[in-house]
Design a protein around this motif. Sequence first.
Motif: not given
Ligand code: GLC
Length: 478
Positions: A52, A63, A65, A124, A173, A234, A286, A299, A314, A321
């Motif tokens: 990330h 990242e 949010w 992202h 991604y 995502d 996803r 996750e 992951c 991340w």
């Molecule tokens: C979660 C986080 C997101 C990230 C992801 C990776 O959903 O909110 O920002 O990219 O995890 O799996």
Amino acid sequence: MKRIINILIIVLISLSIQAQHDYNKKYYPPTDPLVVQKLEQWQDLKFGLLMHWGPYSQWGVVESWSICSEDEGWCKRPEEDYISYKKKYEGLQNTFNPTQFDPGKWAKAAAGAGMKYVVFTTKHHDGFCMFDTKFTDYKITDSKTPFSKNPKANVAKEIFNAFRNEGMWAGAYFSKPDWHSPYYWWPNFATPDRNVNYDVKKYPERWENFVQYTQNQIMELMSDYGKIDILWLDGGWVEKMNADQVKAYVTAPDYKFMHIQNQDVRMDELAAKARQLQPGLLVVDRAVEGPNQNYLTPENQVPKEMLAYPWESCIIMGGGWSYSFDAQYKSGRELVHMLIDIVAKGGNLLLNIAPSPKGTWDDAAYQRLQDIGKWMDINGESIYGNRKSAPYQEGPVYYTRKKDGSALYLLYCVKEGEKMPEEFKVTGIEPGKKPTIEVLGFKGKVNYVQSGKSMTIKVPKSIVRNNDFSYALVFRVK
Ligand code: GLC
């Protein structure tokens, strides 16, 4: 009384079968033979890298949010007015200059650890593109971004090429929601949460523009970046939903303030177009139940049991991340044990490393990769190309099995400060067979005593004496 208990037991059993069935129903196996084949190959790889990276890395914050107005822990931002915060956040583009970016060094370190594929955040949720898209100037290659002058400015391309040079697969991604696009967060309205901020039914042209924008960018990634093996999408709330599904969300007891609506980017069409350019491409939409999720992605957790479909956990190596200035990294032992646990349950591990604003990795990340690599060099055959094998675990012992059944592996995980015992018992080896057992990395055969279903394995004395051998000792049973 007994009857009531019996009835209760039957009800409970049928409920649990129902639950199990619902769980399994969430996976839709692919039908395209090329995808079927690729998914099989992907399950041999077991170990990949997730990264990330974006202008947000300069602040060491989460990242994307922090520009999302939800009252959730991960959306935290300083107490100041939102509008000026978001301006500053987006202004991070003007100072992003990771001049020490050297993807060849990353790729070598990842390969040395035994990683077989990379998944990189091309975009992202904040919408900043780490690739050279034609469709927005909110991107690394725009003249406003200082790094645009660098010959390696198209970082997604550089990363994919460098990792491919080390024999790894390339995965993109890509976030479906885009909090910069006026077709997703229309500046005409406030942005109450992560969702599209206008009524899609009322403004269908605007939504169609968003669909085009999304599809165009993904087609760029599929056309101009060489062979792409995985499209990792995502933002599962951007999904096609009928009125009943929307209603089910809105009336759910834990429904908060998420303005869910039908957000259809026409995934079936998108996946088909992408596969015309990249035959056999694995598409991972996803958390969206349906045929466009070729494997599932629990996750930051390892499932408690073996799962009946292809999957990948992951997991963060250290910090979050995205880059944090004070990241604490998991130990090499913890990481190897986690990989073993995942592989024994039939999954892959996608381990996240967050690059710094300078374009470097922390020393600790390199150190962990080296630790893992040392173990993999000796024991990799018990990881790659294997499938789960019941009972996947007995205490400290995990099982894996070669796809063709030619070998079974017992992976004995040794805790920090513990010694290998002189012997241990397992029940997962077929009774009656007289197998040859060896320890990977050591010469000589291992003695054992079989009695009924169980087998006592005698650990060679030289190994018991030497406490410094490994995080996990692997016994190959043939
Ligand atoms: C979660 C986080 C997101 C990230 C992801 C990776 O959903 O909110 O920002 O990219 O995890 O799996």
